[in-house]
Design an enzyme around this catalytic site. Structure first.
Site, PDB file in Angstrom:
ATOM      1  N   LYS A 159     -76.975 -22.381  31.709  1.00  0.00           N
ATOM      2  CA  LYS A 159     -77.078 -21.129  30.953  1.00  0.00           C
ATOM      3  C   LYS A 159     -78.374 -21.090  30.137  1.00  0.00           C
ATOM      4  CE  LYS A 159     -74.810 -18.451  27.371  1.00  0.00           C
ATOM      5  NZ  LYS A 159     -73.671 -18.280  26.485  1.00  0.00           N
TER       6      LYS A 159
ATOM      7  N   GLU B 277     -79.996 -33.225  30.406  1.00  0.00           N
ATOM      8  CA  GLU B 277     -79.398 -33.965  31.527  1.00  0.00           C
ATOM      9  C   GLU B 277     -79.661 -33.214  32.846  1.00  0.00           C
ATOM     10  OE1 GLU B 277     -77.797 -33.083  28.780  1.00  0.00           O
ATOM     11  OE2 GLU B 277     -76.776 -34.817  27.901  1.00  0.00           O
TER      12      GLU B 277
ATOM     13  N   GLY C 170     -70.554 -20.827  28.246  1.00  0.00           N
ATOM     14  CA  GLY C 170     -70.673 -21.823  29.317  1.00  0.00           C
ATOM     15  C   GLY C 170     -69.316 -22.210  29.894  1.00  0.00           C
ATOM     16  N   ARG C 171     -68.344 -22.471  29.014  1.00  0.00           N
ATOM     17  CA  ARG C 171     -67.034 -22.926  29.505  1.00  0.00           C
ATOM     18  C   ARG C 171     -66.177 -21.778  30.031  1.00  0.00           C
ATOM     19  NH1 ARG C 171     -68.040 -23.775  24.315  1.00  0.00           N
ATOM     20  NH2 ARG C 171     -66.826 -22.721  22.698  1.00  0.00           N
TER      21      ARG C 171
ATOM     22  N   GLU D  20     -63.804 -28.051  23.161  1.00  0.00           N
ATOM     23  CA  GLU D  20     -65.085 -27.481  22.719  1.00  0.00           C
ATOM     24  C   GLU D  20     -64.837 -26.142  22.020  1.00  0.00           C
ATOM     25  OE1 GLU D  20     -69.077 -28.312  24.792  1.00  0.00           O
ATOM     26  OE2 GLU D  20     -68.664 -26.262  25.391  1.00  0.00           O
TER      27      GLU D  20
ATOM     28  N   HIS E 256     -47.302 -44.142  37.579  1.00  0.00           N
ATOM     29  CA  HIS E 256     -47.455 -45.581  37.826  1.00  0.00           C
ATOM     30  C   HIS E 256     -48.583 -46.162  36.994  1.00  0.00           C
ATOM     31  CE1 HIS E 256     -44.487 -45.620  41.037  1.00  0.00           C
ATOM     32  NE2 HIS E 256     -44.917 -44.388  41.245  1.00  0.00           N
TER      33      HIS E 256
ATOM     34  N   LYS F  95     -77.006 -33.458  20.809  1.00  0.00           N
ATOM     35  CA  LYS F  95     -78.201 -33.101  21.583  1.00  0.00           C
ATOM     36  C   LYS F  95     -79.464 -33.504  20.832  1.00  0.00           C
ATOM     37  CE  LYS F  95     -76.480 -29.176  24.226  1.00  0.00           C
ATOM     38  NZ  LYS F  95     -76.588 -27.758  24.526  1.00  0.00           N
TER      39      LYS F  95
HETATM   40  O1  F6P Z   1     -73.459 -29.200  25.189  1.00  0.00           O
HETATM   41  C1  F6P Z   1     -72.454 -28.289  25.364  1.00  0.00           C
HETATM   42  C2  F6P Z   1     -72.860 -27.239  26.311  1.00  0.00           C
HETATM   43  O2  F6P Z   1     -73.670 -26.340  25.655  1.00  0.00           O
HETATM   44  C3  F6P Z   1     -71.660 -26.563  26.939  1.00  0.00           C
HETATM   45  O3  F6P Z   1     -71.128 -25.599  26.124  1.00  0.00           O
HETATM   46  C4  F6P Z   1     -72.229 -26.086  28.211  1.00  0.00           C
HETATM   47  O4  F6P Z   1     -71.224 -25.748  29.123  1.00  0.00           O
HETATM   48  C5  F6P Z   1     -73.069 -27.255  28.615  1.00  0.00           C
HETATM   49  O5  F6P Z   1     -73.577 -27.768  27.413  1.00  0.00           O
HETATM   50  C6  F6P Z   1     -74.175 -26.955  29.573  1.00  0.00           C
HETATM   51  O6  F6P Z   1     -75.090 -26.048  29.025  1.00  0.00           O
HETATM   52  P1  F6P Z   1     -76.109 -25.263  29.934  1.00  0.00           P
HETATM   53  O7  F6P Z   1     -75.321 -24.436  30.891  1.00  0.00           O
HETATM   54  O8  F6P Z   1     -76.912 -24.428  29.000  1.00  0.00           O
HETATM   55  O9  F6P Z   1     -76.956 -26.265  30.662  1.00  0.00           O
END
Ligand code: F6P
Length: 490
Positions: free
Chosen positions: A178, A184, A230-231, A316, A340, A449
């Site tokens: 987003k 990452e 995002g979620r 979150e 189990h 972050k």
């Molecule tokens: O670090 C949390 C977050 O902002 C989430 O809310 C989001 O889904 C994820 O990182 C990934 O963010 P992006 O889609 O901006 O890479």
């Protein structure tokens, strides 16, 4: 009568007794919406408790808050935004940008499935878990042979072997982000960018400029908007991997399932409203009975990512400060495996863990003996947890009275999955309203972050001033280990 007096009253009885007293308990405490059955009769409460919980919802003017969500009012106050994920799945939307992106997805899927054999999907959190979960859960609906490879973490032992195994000429890479600033995702993407041609990179983002600057061709960008969290983004072009796998028609069926749950949530009275009731059961367990976790146990291997998905959605969204207990710790995994492994603690341990069980009546494969065993295991667990067992041999005693909700449906379809995910989304919204917290922001994540960036900088500069001894010790040990292993190699 108050909720506290209900708690007091219920502490003198137990679930087994409640079932014995009321032969119609299941009939009175289950509901079915859009083919999804929710049995909450094994929760430690009565219909009076539910009425009192509904009074609490009315006190915070929940009806109006639900209307706000759908009308596009600002419901994310700290970022001054609406949260309009429901509009993405509204078949009657007249939002031209939503319609344009759906068309763009449709034509892209037709082209890409003939051109590529594999797709690497980069993204983390909401940009990974939604499409990943849905692709696994609906693998029986795959109409295309294209293979998806989800990479979220920055583990060289994942990305390197994957790139070795795939053919760069036949591989597409979707970068789901987003913000298009997530370290990452962009670090993984850097390695993939070196490995294939730029026109094989696709960006799904609300930050088009950053994606173009980074090297994505403008025609390969699928837009989404700051009013999609995002979620909550699986319904947007973040769902492109889903459409590549199960086709656009099935993707639209998934959207329509969620829309059916939206309509129900927006119109049903609270006593008959599945997301509202689910939220209130949670409030009862968390704030009155003091249960601090919730286990998610689906009896379906395709739903093994449901617990991680709901971890992000619930923790979150609602893991926020308040003068009362907020989101529970969500955890879990698939049954029968759970039985189990850790279900010992759920039967005899000192903590009571409420559980959401999920199970489909039918499988898409014809092995009825396995299917009967799967369903019997699910129903049997909830019964055993509710009843417990008392014997003369104390160590075999199980206290019982352990609450659970069971969601049952005929079979896993795109519509049912849409319903289930939307159900949990709305549950989270309702709980956030009752706790008076901001469900649509995630400022806590920002701290982590920022610390990654400063730690990386210390790694490069060796400037340890002002750091605590553990952080310094670990950073120096990292370098020591690196030099020792380098020396061993040479
Ligand atoms: O670090 C949390 C977050 O902002 C989430 O809310 C989001 O889904 C994820 O990182 C990934 O963010 P992006 O889609 O901006 O890479």
């Amino acid at each position: 009568m108050s909720l506290l007096s209900q708690k007091e009253e219920l502490s003198n009885t137990n679930l087994e007794q409640l079932f014995a007293n009321d032969k119609h308990r299941f009939a009175n405490m289950h509901m079915q919406v859009n083919g999804l059955l929710m049995d909450y009769s094994k929760q430690l409460l009565t219909t009076d408790t539910i009425k009192l919980l509904i009074d609490e919802a009315n006190k915070v003017a929940l009806k109006g808050k639900i209307a706000d969500l759908f009308s596009g009012a600002i419901v994310n106050h700290t970022e001054q935004r609406p949260a309009l994920h429901t509009e993405l799945r509204n078949p009657e939307t007249n939002n031209q940008s939503i319609l344009r992106v759906l068309d763009q997805m449709e034509s892209f899927v037709i082209k890409a499935v003939n051109q590529y054999t594999d797709v690497i999907v980069l993204g983390i959190g909401g940009s990974d878990l939604g499409p990943h979960l849905v692709c696994e859960a609906l693998s029986n609906y795959a109409v295309n042979t294209i293979k998806l490879h989800f990479v979220a973490n920055v583990d060289p032992d994942t990305l390197a072997p994957l790139l070795q195994q795939l053919d760069p000429k036949k591989t597409l890479c979707i970068i789901n982000s987003k913000t298009f600033t997530t370290i990452e995702t962009l670090t993984n993407a850097k390695y993939v960018r070196e490995w294939l041609k730029n026109d094989q990179l696709v960006g799904v983002t609300a930050n088009k400029d950053a994606a173009i600057t980074w090297g994505i061709q403008p025609d390969n960008i699928f837009e989404f908007w700051d009013w999609v969290g995002g979620r909550f983004s699986v319904w947007s072009a973040v769902g492109l991997p889903i459409a590549l796998s199960i086709g656009m028609d099935n993707f639209r069926r998934f959207l329509s399932g969620a829309h059916a749950m939206d309509k129900h949530f927006n119109t049903a009275s609270f006593a008959e409203n599945m997301p509202v009731l689910m939220a209130l059961l949670g409030i009862w367990n968390i704030n009155y009975l003091n249960h601090k976790t919730l286990a998610i146990i689906p009896y379906a291997d395709g739903l093994q990512l449901l617990a991680p998905y709901l971890q992000q959605l619930e923790m979150e969204s609602n893991g926020k400060a308040s003068n009362q207990q907020t989101a529970p710790i969500i955890w879990g995994g698939v049954g029968c495996n759970a039985q189990h492994a850790y279900m010992q603690l759920l039967h005899q341990g000192t903590q009571v863990v409420p559980i959401d069980f999920l199970v489909a009546a039918k499988s898409s494969n014809d092995m009825q003996e396995l299917q009967d065993l799967l369903v019997a295991s699910c129903i049997g667990q909830s019964q055993a947890l509710m009843q417990g067992r008392s014997t003369f041999e104390e160590y075999k005693n199980c206290p019982g009275n352990r609450p659970s909700t069971t969601l049952m449906f005929a079979e896993m379809t795109p519509e049912i999955l849409g319903n289930i995910i939307a159900l949990y989304e709305h549950k989270v919204y309702v709980q956030g309203i009752l706790w008076g917290i901001e469900s649509f922001d995630q400022w806590g994540v920002q701290l982590g972050k920022e610390l990654i960036k400063s730690t990386l900088q210390v790694m490069q500069t060796d400037d340890y001033a002002e750091l605590d001894s553990s952080t310094v010790g670990l950073l120096k040990s990292y370098k020591d280990f690196l030099s020792v292993s380098d020396a061993t190699k040479s």
